[in-house]
Design a protein around this motif. Structure first.
Motif, PDB file in Angstrom:
ATOM      1  N   PHE A 173      32.198  -7.561  42.501  1.00 18.98           N
ATOM      2  CA  PHE A 173      31.691  -8.492  43.506  1.00 18.98           C
ATOM      3  C   PHE A 173      30.472  -9.238  42.958  1.00 18.98           C
ATOM      4  O   PHE A 173      29.420  -9.244  43.567  1.00 18.98           O
ATOM      5  CB  PHE A 173      31.304  -7.742  44.791  1.00 18.98           C
ATOM      6  N   ASN A 174      30.618  -9.866  41.786  1.00 23.89           N
ATOM      7  CA  ASN A 174      29.501 -10.644  41.259  1.00 23.89           C
ATOM      8  C   ASN A 174      30.010 -11.884  40.540  1.00 23.89           C
ATOM      9  O   ASN A 174      31.192 -11.985  40.191  1.00 23.89           O
ATOM     10  CB  ASN A 174      28.594  -9.803  40.359  1.00 23.89           C
ATOM     11  N   LYS A 175      29.108 -12.816  40.285  1.00 30.64           N
ATOM     12  CA  LYS A 175      29.490 -14.136  39.784  1.00 30.64           C
ATOM     13  C   LYS A 175      30.097 -14.082  38.387  1.00 30.64           C
ATOM     14  O   LYS A 175      31.067 -14.791  38.099  1.00 30.64           O
ATOM     15  CB  LYS A 175      28.273 -15.059  39.804  1.00 30.64           C
ATOM     16  N   VAL A 176      29.546 -13.252  37.508  1.00 33.28           N
ATOM     17  CA  VAL A 176      30.069 -13.172  36.148  1.00 33.28           C
ATOM     18  C   VAL A 176      31.521 -12.713  36.155  1.00 33.28           C
ATOM     19  O   VAL A 176      32.381 -13.270  35.455  1.00 33.28           O
ATOM     20  CB  VAL A 176      29.205 -12.227  35.287  1.00 33.28           C
ATOM     21  N   PHE A 177      31.816 -11.708  36.965  1.00 27.67           N
ATOM     22  CA  PHE A 177      33.196 -11.222  37.066  1.00 27.67           C
ATOM     23  C   PHE A 177      34.116 -12.316  37.596  1.00 27.67           C
ATOM     24  O   PHE A 177      35.199 -12.562  37.046  1.00 27.67           O
ATOM     25  CB  PHE A 177      33.244  -9.999  37.974  1.00 27.67           C
ATOM     26  N   PHE A 178      33.705 -13.005  38.654  1.00 31.36           N
ATOM     27  CA  PHE A 178      34.530 -14.070  39.213  1.00 31.36           C
ATOM     28  C   PHE A 178      34.719 -15.215  38.214  1.00 31.36           C
ATOM     29  O   PHE A 178      35.796 -15.827  38.158  1.00 31.36           O
ATOM     30  CB  PHE A 178      33.914 -14.596  40.506  1.00 31.36           C
ATOM     31  N   GLU A 179      33.700 -15.523  37.430  1.00 29.13           N
ATOM     32  CA  GLU A 179      33.830 -16.575  36.414  1.00 29.13           C
ATOM     33  C   GLU A 179      34.857 -16.199  35.355  1.00 29.13           C
ATOM     34  O   GLU A 179      35.624 -17.052  34.892  1.00 29.13           O
ATOM     35  CB  GLU A 179      32.469 -16.848  35.766  1.00 29.13           C
ATOM     36  N   ASN A 180      34.891 -14.926  34.982  1.00 28.39           N
ATOM     37  CA  ASN A 180      35.915 -14.483  34.040  1.00 28.39           C
ATOM     38  C   ASN A 180      37.304 -14.578  34.653  1.00 28.39           C
ATOM     39  O   ASN A 180      38.275 -14.929  33.975  1.00 28.39           O
ATOM     40  CB  ASN A 180      35.631 -13.054  33.577  1.00 28.39           C
ATOM     41  N   CYS A 181      37.415 -14.265  35.941  1.00 21.97           N
ATOM     42  CA  CYS A 181      38.710 -14.403  36.615  1.00 21.97           C
ATOM     43  C   CYS A 181      39.171 -15.849  36.613  1.00 21.97           C
ATOM     44  O   CYS A 181      40.355 -16.140  36.371  1.00 21.97           O
ATOM     45  CB  CYS A 181      38.613 -13.882  38.043  1.00 21.97           C
ATOM     46  N   ARG A 182      38.264 -16.768  36.853  1.00 25.79           N
ATOM     47  CA  ARG A 182      38.621 -18.191  36.821  1.00 25.79           C
ATOM     48  C   ARG A 182      39.105 -18.589  35.424  1.00 25.79           C
ATOM     49  O   ARG A 182      40.100 -19.314  35.278  1.00 25.79           O
ATOM     50  CB  ARG A 182      37.429 -19.051  37.214  1.00 25.79           C
ATOM     51  N   ARG A 183      38.425 -18.115  34.397  1.00 23.93           N
ATOM     52  CA  ARG A 183      38.811 -18.449  33.020  1.00 23.93           C
ATOM     53  C   ARG A 183      40.212 -17.948  32.691  1.00 23.93           C
ATOM     54  O   ARG A 183      40.999 -18.623  32.036  1.00 23.93           O
ATOM     55  CB  ARG A 183      37.794 -17.826  32.055  1.00 23.93           C
ATOM     56  N   VAL A 184      40.541 -16.767  33.181  1.00 20.52           N
ATOM     57  CA  VAL A 184      41.826 -16.133  32.863  1.00 20.52           C
ATOM     58  C   VAL A 184      42.968 -16.710  33.698  1.00 20.52           C
ATOM     59  O   VAL A 184      44.136 -16.645  33.310  1.00 20.52           O
ATOM     60  CB  VAL A 184      41.698 -14.606  33.062  1.00 20.52           C
ATOM     61  N   LEU A 185      42.641 -17.331  34.832  1.00 20.57           N
ATOM     62  CA  LEU A 185      43.664 -17.865  35.737  1.00 20.57           C
ATOM     63  C   LEU A 185      44.274 -19.146  35.162  1.00 20.57           C
ATOM     64  O   LEU A 185      43.567 -20.036  34.691  1.00 20.57           O
ATOM     65  CB  LEU A 185      43.025 -18.165  37.090  1.00 20.57           C
ATOM     66  N   LYS A 186      45.594 -19.241  35.238  1.00 20.95           N
ATOM     67  CA  LYS A 186      46.289 -20.442  34.760  1.00 20.95           C
ATOM     68  C   LYS A 186      46.110 -21.603  35.742  1.00 20.95           C
ATOM     69  O   LYS A 186      45.900 -21.377  36.944  1.00 20.95           O
ATOM     70  CB  LYS A 186      47.785 -20.146  34.602  1.00 20.95           C
ATOM     71  N   PRO A 187      46.234 -22.834  35.283  1.00 17.90           N
ATOM     72  CA  PRO A 187      46.251 -23.972  36.209  1.00 17.90           C
ATOM     73  C   PRO A 187      47.369 -23.788  37.241  1.00 17.90           C
ATOM     74  O   PRO A 187      48.476 -23.365  36.907  1.00 17.90           O
ATOM     75  CB  PRO A 187      46.533 -25.161  35.283  1.00 17.90           C
TER      76      PRO A 187
END
Length: 286
Positions: A173-187
């Motif tokens: 539940f933190n920004k760094v983790f969510f940013e990594n999730c965004r990076r790993v997510l496909k368009p």
């Protein structure tokens, strides 16, 4: 760490001066490397699971939670070939994902192997046939490390099915983790997480939605109920990069899975996304 309260034939979770309990008998209480795992049996909801004294799931409650986390994302992502679950050791999220025949690869990253083994043995109906499905790959690893090292633009859908933001789940539940999730997510992909009760965990809920709106272009909470959880009122938040596609289920996918659903439907989902209480709306605008 909360300690489940036993009062005669009752087993309760204690949260901020309120007890949430079931009349039940204790079946298992075991300390893993990470947390206390408790399995109970009740007449009302069947067998249930607590982690560190907090209710996680029960046989006759799990669809209230798992359908609401999974189906808005799985029915609306552009593609759903590659799916990631972080947490989800009870198997319920995996079971819901695997209703979709388009899924080719489902990675479940769970830090606590003991949770998986106990749930397979004691709560087999929650995971159902998911545990035998060759598309499911269980990885006993730290989900935070997994997502930090995963390839960019790899998964179509990412689910965070973690417990409350404490103990092993704290870093989910933190920004760094969510940013990594965004990076790993496909368009065209969708990110989804449980985002706590707007009543019992008001600040955590609002902060989670705020952070997701900072990281992703679009993020919206959906509201429902899991009667055994603190307050009974729960939320799940969905995020995407290109557009809020999670609002619009794809009809063909709905047709494939709707007969298996007890709670989720496109109609229910539409109302659940619109059910934001006034205090949350005000909190998000600050």
């Amino acid at each position: 760490m909360n300690k489940p309260i036993q009062d005669g034939n009752w087993i309760d979770e204690y949260h901020n001066g309120v007890r949430y309990g079931l009349e039940a008998k204790l079946l298992i209480e075991e300390q893993s490397k990470f947390q206390k795992i408790t399995v109970i049996e009740s007449s009302r909801y069947g067998k249930g699971l607590l982690l560190d004294g907090c209710w996680m799931t029960a046989e006759k409650q799990e669809k209230h939670y798992h359908e609401c986390l999974v189906q808005p994302a799985m029915c609306s992502a552009k593609e759903i070939q590659k799916v990631l679950i972080i947490g989800g050791g009870d198997g319920g999220t995996a079971k819901e994902c695997l209703l979709h025949k388009e899924v080719e690869q489902l990675d479940l990253v769970e830090i606590d192997e003991t949770v998986v083994e106990i749930c397979k043995k004691q709560l087999p109906t929650i995971g159902g046939q998911a545990w035998q499905d060759p598309r499911l790959k269980v990885k006993i690893e730290d989900g935070i490390h997994w997502i930090a090292n995963a390839s960019s633009n790899y998964y179509d859908v990412i689910f965070v099915d973690g417990s409350d933001p404490a103990g092993p789940a704290k870093g989910l539940f933190n920004k760094v983790f969510f940013e990594n999730c965004r990076r790993v997510l496909k368009p065209g992909g969708i990110f989804a997480t449980q985002s706590e009760s707007p009543e019992a965990f008001r600040e955590i809920h609002i902060d989670t939605v705020k952070i997701l709106r900072e990281v992703f272009e679009y993020a919206d909470p959906l509201y429902g109920w899991v009667p055994m959880y603190p307050s009974g009122w729960w939320s799940w938040t969905f995020a995407a990069i290109d557009n809020p596609r999670y609002l619009n289920p794809i009809k063909q996918r709905v047709i494939q899975i709707e007969e298996n659903c007890e709670i989720w439907s496109p109609r229910w989902q539409s109302g659940a996304f619109e059910a934001m209480p006034a205090f949350v709306e005000r909190g998000l605008s600050k």
